[in-house]
Design an enzyme around this catalytic site. Structure first.
Site, PDB file in Angstrom:
ATOM      1  N   GLN A 129       0.835  -1.206   0.000  1.00 54.96           N
ATOM      2  CA  GLN A 129       0.000   0.000   0.000  1.00 54.96           C
ATOM      3  C   GLN A 129       0.869   1.255   0.000  1.00 54.96           C
ATOM      4  O   GLN A 129       1.591   1.499   0.971  1.00 54.96           O
ATOM      5  CB  GLN A 129      -0.889   0.005   1.247  1.00 54.96           C
ATOM      6  CG  GLN A 129      -1.821   1.205   1.319  1.00 54.96           C
ATOM      7  CD  GLN A 129      -2.597   1.255   2.620  1.00 54.96           C
ATOM      8  OE1 GLN A 129      -1.996   1.239   3.697  1.00 54.96           O
ATOM      9  NE2 GLN A 129      -3.913   1.294   2.542  1.00 54.96           N
ATOM     10  N   GLY A 130       0.797   2.039  -1.067  1.00 55.39           N
ATOM     11  CA  GLY A 130       1.568   3.285  -1.148  1.00 55.39           C
ATOM     12  C   GLY A 130       0.649   4.476  -0.938  1.00 55.39           C
ATOM     13  O   GLY A 130       0.338   5.204  -1.887  1.00 55.39           O
ATOM     14  N   GLU A 247     -10.147  -2.127   4.981  1.00 58.25           N
ATOM     15  CA  GLU A 247      -8.942  -2.227   5.811  1.00 58.25           C
ATOM     16  C   GLU A 247      -9.293  -2.139   7.300  1.00 58.25           C
ATOM     17  O   GLU A 247      -8.755  -2.867   8.127  1.00 58.25           O
ATOM     18  CB  GLU A 247      -7.955  -1.118   5.429  1.00 58.25           C
ATOM     19  CG  GLU A 247      -6.631  -1.209   6.184  1.00 58.25           C
ATOM     20  CD  GLU A 247      -5.623  -0.143   5.748  1.00 58.25           C
ATOM     21  OE1 GLU A 247      -5.978   0.719   4.923  1.00 58.25           O
ATOM     22  OE2 GLU A 247      -4.493  -0.185   6.255  1.00 58.25           O
TER      23      GLU A 247
HETATM   24  C1  LIG Z   1       2.411  -1.084  11.543  1.00 62.07           C
HETATM   25  C2  LIG Z   1       2.157  -0.003  10.532  1.00 62.07           C
HETATM   26  C3  LIG Z   1       2.017  -0.351   9.201  1.00 62.07           C
HETATM   27  C4  LIG Z   1       1.791   0.640   8.239  1.00 62.07           C
HETATM   28  N1  LIG Z   1       1.727   0.259   6.918  1.00 62.07           N
HETATM   29  C5  LIG Z   1       1.515   1.200   5.980  1.00 62.07           C
HETATM   30  C6  LIG Z   1       1.465   0.817   4.602  1.00 62.07           C
HETATM   31  O1  LIG Z   1       1.656  -0.345   4.237  1.00 62.07           O
HETATM   32  N2  LIG Z   1       1.245   1.785   3.679  1.00 62.07           N
HETATM   33  C7  LIG Z   1       1.032   3.095   4.021  1.00 62.07           C
HETATM   34  O2  LIG Z   1       0.762   3.902   3.133  1.00 62.07           O
HETATM   35  N3  LIG Z   1       1.121   3.491   5.332  1.00 62.07           N
HETATM   36  C8  LIG Z   1       1.353   2.574   6.313  1.00 62.07           C
HETATM   37  N4  LIG Z   1       1.452   2.952   7.624  1.00 62.07           N
HETATM   38  C9  LIG Z   1       1.409   4.381   7.962  1.00 62.07           C
HETATM   39  C10 LIG Z   1       0.150   4.814   8.683  1.00 62.07           C
HETATM   40  O3  LIG Z   1      -0.973   4.768   7.840  1.00 62.07           O
HETATM   41  C11 LIG Z   1       0.410   6.219   9.237  1.00 62.07           C
HETATM   42  O4  LIG Z   1       1.496   6.120  10.156  1.00 62.07           O
HETATM   43  C12 LIG Z   1      -0.797   6.779   9.945  1.00 62.07           C
HETATM   44  O5  LIG Z   1      -1.815   7.069   9.020  1.00 62.07           O
HETATM   45  C13 LIG Z   1      -0.463   8.088  10.721  1.00 62.07           C
HETATM   46  O6  LIG Z   1       0.187   8.994   9.906  1.00 62.07           O
HETATM   47  P1  LIG Z   1       1.580   9.676  10.369  1.00 62.07           P
HETATM   48  O7  LIG Z   1       2.508   8.593  10.799  1.00 62.07           O
HETATM   49  O8  LIG Z   1       2.013  10.575   9.267  1.00 62.07           O
HETATM   50  O9  LIG Z   1       1.215  10.522  11.648  1.00 62.07           O
HETATM   51  P2  LIG Z   1       0.515  12.032  11.716  1.00 62.07           P
HETATM   52  O10 LIG Z   1      -0.617  12.012  10.779  1.00 62.07           O
HETATM   53  O11 LIG Z   1       1.645  12.977  11.433  1.00 62.07           O
HETATM   54  O12 LIG Z   1       0.080  12.068  13.154  1.00 62.07           O
HETATM   55  C14 LIG Z   1       0.930  12.442  14.248  1.00 62.07           C
HETATM   56  C15 LIG Z   1       0.068  12.561  15.502  1.00 62.07           C
HETATM   57  O13 LIG Z   1      -0.902  13.628  15.349  1.00 62.07           O
HETATM   58  C16 LIG Z   1      -2.214  13.139  15.586  1.00 62.07           C
HETATM   59  N5  LIG Z   1      -3.192  13.774  14.680  1.00 62.07           N
HETATM   60  C17 LIG Z   1      -3.049  13.961  13.355  1.00 62.07           C
HETATM   61  N6  LIG Z   1      -4.153  14.527  12.833  1.00 62.07           N
HETATM   62  C18 LIG Z   1      -5.040  14.696  13.871  1.00 62.07           C
HETATM   63  C19 LIG Z   1      -6.360  15.244  13.978  1.00 62.07           C
HETATM   64  N7  LIG Z   1      -6.998  15.686  12.895  1.00 62.07           N
HETATM   65  N8  LIG Z   1      -6.949  15.238  15.197  1.00 62.07           N
HETATM   66  C20 LIG Z   1      -6.300  14.773  16.297  1.00 62.07           C
HETATM   67  N9  LIG Z   1      -5.028  14.264  16.241  1.00 62.07           N
HETATM   68  C21 LIG Z   1      -4.407  14.221  15.062  1.00 62.07           C
HETATM   69  C22 LIG Z   1      -2.133  11.656  15.243  1.00 62.07           C
HETATM   70  O14 LIG Z   1      -3.164  10.908  15.857  1.00 62.07           O
HETATM   71  C23 LIG Z   1      -0.747  11.277  15.774  1.00 62.07           C
HETATM   72  O15 LIG Z   1      -0.798  11.072  17.171  1.00 62.07           O
HETATM   73  C24 LIG Z   1       1.699   1.996   8.617  1.00 62.07           C
HETATM   74  C25 LIG Z   1       1.842   2.358   9.955  1.00 62.07           C
HETATM   75  C26 LIG Z   1       2.092   1.381  10.911  1.00 62.07           C
HETATM   76  C27 LIG Z   1       2.278   1.785  12.330  1.00 62.07           C
END
Ligand SMILES: Cc1cc2nc3c(=O)[nH]c(=O)nc-3n(C[C@H](O)[C@H](O)[C@H](O)COP(=O)(O)OP(=O)(O)OC[C@H]3O[C@@H](n4cnc5c(N)ncnc54)[C@H](O)[C@@H]3O)c2cc1C
Length: 396
Positions: A129-130, A247
């Site tokens: 998934q990208g 998902e």
């Molecule tokens: C085990 C695992 C597997 C994954 N696999 C994939 C994959 O295969 N492909 C892929 O594309 N991604 C993948 N991901 C990524 C995952 O989808 C993202 O990490 C997730 O969506 C959060 O985005 P971020 O890390 O950029 O955090 P951010 O979005 O930067 O969030 C940082 C913090 O701010 C908080 N926050 C952000 N926005 C809000 C809001 N509106 N209200 C309140 N709080 C907020 C969040 O809850 C978090 O605590 C994976 C992640 C994990 C942990």
């Protein structure tokens, strides 16, 4: 809602149970080196092939697409029985089986379905998934990987991150921006990207656990044929919501059974570990936490059945999936806290704890942290529950 199993469903359970008893002894142990993704791919896809040959692949996929056409309840029974029997996990087939495949069933053209669905079911094609980017996770619609129109192709440049199993994937469900001037949700397109195209560079990311299943993906003028677009150009956000519904809907259900087993194992350990004046189990505060977690797991199992019952009626899990994920990921963190109290210093060493080699507490502790982030963070699930279930005002 009807939580009882029908006669046919019980028959399905028995038949599956007998098959598992027959085949599981012939399944080799998983690769000892959990960083060896190539071996992991072979192991997971071999199991997928066995499921396929026995008619258990794509249990919830419609039969016209090669699946078994089972009801959501039979899908639940499948997850429950395979987990209980200790069968291999869906592993590298997670994206293909659980959300890319179902998205293609709902949204793809006949040609795309003919090219991709059977190989996913047979374990021949692995998908990743990208979606996430360094600047776009929770606010996924702000993604900036650009796709320029060039005749029959899109020319794609940008960076993705946290792409699980990218190193061993054949295809990627990729989100790109096709219109930079449109409002952010209106300029996104969902593409099928073959992972062997020129211009794709994959850099593994090593996690605190030492595993390398995550990767960064750098895309430099990758030419993706327009025939690989799923849905209309700029309509990718709607297609993404279809992907997320799959998902977040069922992906974590099987974990309830493994959590119950983990809690039972931990209770055994608590009865052995000696503390100042007895075992951990002699501590009434600790026993109370065990009781609380056990009851919550029971409640989550009931919530699962409620969600499944709803899916049976409406075809979608809906925000109940967010309630489940939120409660489940929080519970797993509290289970890890309890393990820390039970194990004391032994809980600080990576690898085997006491004589229970399967209880790698440090690994378990770190894993629970990922649960509140993967597939949408807990804060985002709270927003969904607040807005869609409780009718609270929308986040600005
Ligand atoms: C085990 C695992 C597997 C994954 N696999 C994939 C994959 O295969 N492909 C892929 O594309 N991604 C993948 N991901 C990524 C995952 O989808 C993202 O990490 C997730 O969506 C959060 O985005 P971020 O890390 O950029 O955090 P951010 O979005 O930067 O969030 C940082 C913090 O701010 C908080 N926050 C952000 N926005 C809000 C809001 N509106 N209200 C309140 N709080 C907020 C969040 O809850 C978090 O605590 C994976 C992640 C994990 C942990």
């Amino acid at each position: 809602m009807d939580l009882r199993y029908t006669e046919e469903e019980e028959h399905f359970r028995d038949e599956l149970g007998s098959w598992l008893v027959d085949v599981l002894p012939s399944v080799p142990p998983p690769p000892a080196d959990h960083t060896d993704l190539a071996a992991r791919r072979v192991y997971d896809t071999d199991w997928q092939r066995m499921l396929h040959d026995a008619g258990y692949a794509g249990i919830h996929w419609p039969d016209e697409f090669g699946g078994r056409g089972s009801t959501p309840t039979e899908h639940l029974i499948f997850l429950e029985e395979t987990e209980r029997a200790g069968a291999p996990y869906v592993g590298v087939n997670f994206v293909g089986q659980l959300h890319a495949g179902p998205t293609l069933i709902a949204e793809a053209t006949d040609e795309q379905q003919a090219a991709h669905l059977a190989p996913i079911l047979k374990g021949e094609h692995v998908w990743c998934q990208g979606f996430s980017e360094p600047g776009s996770g929770s606010d996924l619609a702000s993604l900036s990987t650009r796709a320029f129109d060039d005749g029959d192709d899109y020319v794609v440049s940008g960076q993705k991150i946290w792409t699980s199993f990218a190193q061993v994937a054949d295809y990627c469900e990729l989100l790109v921006r096709t219109d930079a001037d449109a409002p952010k949700h209106g300029g996104i397109t969902w593409l099928i990207m073959p992972m062997d195209l020129a211009g794709i560079e994959i850099r593994p990311i090593e996690t605190a656990l030492g595993s390398g299943e995550f990767a960064e993906m750098f895309l430099d003028e990758v030419r993706i044929p327009k025939t690989n677009r799923v849905g209309a150009e700029n309509d990718g956000w709607r297609v993404t919501m279809v992907t997320f519904a799959f998902e977040r809907g069922t992906a974590f259900i099987g974990e309830i059974i493994s959590s119950q087993r983990l809690l039972a194992d931990l209770a055994q350990v608590a009865q052995k570990v000696t503390r100042r004046s007895g075992t951990g189990w002699d501590d009434i505060g600790i026993r109370r936490q065990f009781g609380q977690l056990d009851a919550e797991l029971d409640a989550l199992w009931s919530l699962t059945k409620r969600n499944v019952s709803q899916a049976q009626r409406t075809g979608m899990v809906g925000p109940g999936g967010s309630v489940f994920k939120l409660a489940y990921s929080d519970l797993r963190k509290r289970m890890a806290d309890l393990a820390e109290q039970v194990l004391g210093r032994a809980g600080l060493s990576i690898g085997e704890s006491l004589d229970l080699s399967e209880l790698d507490h440090v690994g378990e502790r770190l894993y629970t942290l990922t649960l509140t982030i993967a597939a949408g963070t807990s804060e985002i699930q709270r927003n969904i529950v607040g807005e869609r279930l409780l009718g609270l005002p929308k986040e600005r």
